[in-house]
Design an enzyme around this catalytic site. Sequence first.
Site, PDB file in Angstrom:
ATOM      1  N   HIS A 105       0.833  -1.123  -0.043  1.00 30.64           N
ATOM      2  CA  HIS A 105       0.019  -0.029  -0.323  1.00 30.64           C
ATOM      3  C   HIS A 105       0.818   1.286  -0.114  1.00 30.64           C
ATOM      4  O   HIS A 105       0.479   2.191   0.585  1.00 30.64           O
ATOM      5  CB  HIS A 105      -0.934   0.089   1.127  1.00 30.64           C
ATOM      6  CG  HIS A 105      -1.631  -1.338   1.167  1.00 30.64           C
ATOM      7  ND1 HIS A 105      -2.772  -1.691   0.557  1.00 30.64           N
ATOM      8  CD2 HIS A 105      -1.684  -2.244   2.218  1.00 30.64           C
ATOM      9  CE1 HIS A 105      -3.223  -2.660   0.931  1.00 30.64           C
ATOM     10  NE2 HIS A 105      -2.627  -3.464   1.982  1.00 30.64           N
ATOM     11  N   SER A 132      16.014  17.123 -20.434  1.00 29.27           N
ATOM     12  CA  SER A 132      14.872  17.793 -20.847  1.00 29.27           C
ATOM     13  C   SER A 132      15.220  18.975 -21.527  1.00 29.27           C
ATOM     14  O   SER A 132      16.320  19.679 -21.432  1.00 29.27           O
ATOM     15  CB  SER A 132      14.193  18.538 -19.470  1.00 29.27           C
ATOM     16  OG  SER A 132      13.290  19.541 -19.555  1.00 29.27           O
TER      17      SER A 132
END
Length: 505
Positions: free
Chosen positions: A178, A299
């Site tokens: 979880h 980038s």
Amino acid sequence: MTAAPDTPGTPGTPGTPGTPGTPGTGRNLGQLRARTRHVVYGDLSPADIAAELPPMIRVDRAHVAMLAARGLVRPGAAGALLRCMADLTATGYAPLLRRPAPRGLFLMYEGYLIERLGADVGGVLHTGRSRNDLKATITNLAFRDWVLDVGEQAVRLEGVLLNRARAHRAVVMPVYTHFQAAMPVTYGHYLLGVALAVGRELDALRAAAEGLRVCPLGAGAVAGTDLPIDPAHTARLLGFSATAPHALDAVASRDVPLRLLAAAAGLAVVLSRLATDLQLWSTREFGFVNFPDRLVGGSSAMPQKRNAFLLEHVKAKPGQAIGAWAAAAAAMATTPFTNSIEVGTEAVASVWHGLRAVEDAVLLSQVLVSGARPDGTRTRAAAEAGFTTATSVANRLVRAGVPFRTAHHQVGDAVRRAVDAGSTDLAAFGPPGWLDGTGLTGLDLADLVAEHTHGGGPGDFTGPHATATLGWSARRRWLCDWRDTVRAGDVELASEVRRLSGEDA
């Protein structure tokens, strides 16, 4: 210039079947016009011909050899056909590159053989078969090649996972449930789990691929033939292990490619889950895994970026594979159980799209798993900060006679107090002397990991790894044995072709 729409009943010019500019059939004299022909058959560029004709000629050679062996074609005619096929191959199919193909590559190619050798020789090639069983056979050959090639790469990926698992079996890290730190394991333990899952998906692929050992050639159009052909002969020459027992099933069914894609999609799902973990763990916030510069991208606007973008490709590939399965199954649904274009052409095209996506996922995963390097300092620190030893502490209390639920409560309360105090020292936040006699004093985190030897825990690494390695070896042998069967067929086929062509004289 845009071609005019096709008009029903447009007459063609009768002529010898296969003659350029004629439809090549005695019953129907019309032919498709350019635009519709492009939709149905494509443009048959040199690349298309170079890709599609070799498997067709491969089947033709085996078929001619069988026809000659059964006395259905004269040896001289068989030899002439085989020599003409060899000439075509040697020239890169040059005589066909600008040839009109109003009814597709097969009839265009057969028409060339008839023109070159005459109807008495070129016209016997199609004896005892149909385009239906020919196409089904070529389809099986293509999927077989895919399984052998991509299966080899997938098994190699499994080997990389097992190798990296062994190399990093001591790198302690938290395992998550979880998205919360749960218990301490090792990076090697994690990779071994992925390797086992990959192995099961490869076993599913192997089971699905067994149908590709059956040769459809001999089924004819839909009901076999009354000519005394020998399907077992052609099957053996093409590297198949069995012949189709039922003609209708052989040309109507493409369930094997559909199951193949389903199994391949399962493999892609496992790799996508691996990629999801690696992408999260490679973030600066986690810093568990580092990739070399060659496996990351920058980038165009942000100079600081190191994007593990290849993982995003792997994550997305199951979408294409699952979507392709749905498209193929939908194309097959509600079709009559007989030879049909929806099944043999349209559905198969979707299957190929999905399989290529899985192939990409396998190849990318190879370099990503081999290139990823865990940061043991960061992973250990995260395991300690996440109180991943809490369950081990509770279990030590159980060994001392404390009921598990009581121990669970005591440890949970200690964790809460430690978190509030900004500490990770559980011993200081429980009742006085609560851990006395538990044997935890002086134990390292790695020691607690090593104690998890039951139920497949990280402390029991050697046995599961050895078992997984045996499975990997068996899958390698399966692929090697299958390749040997195919090679044996190739050798026998080459021998028969040489004999019929007169090369042995």
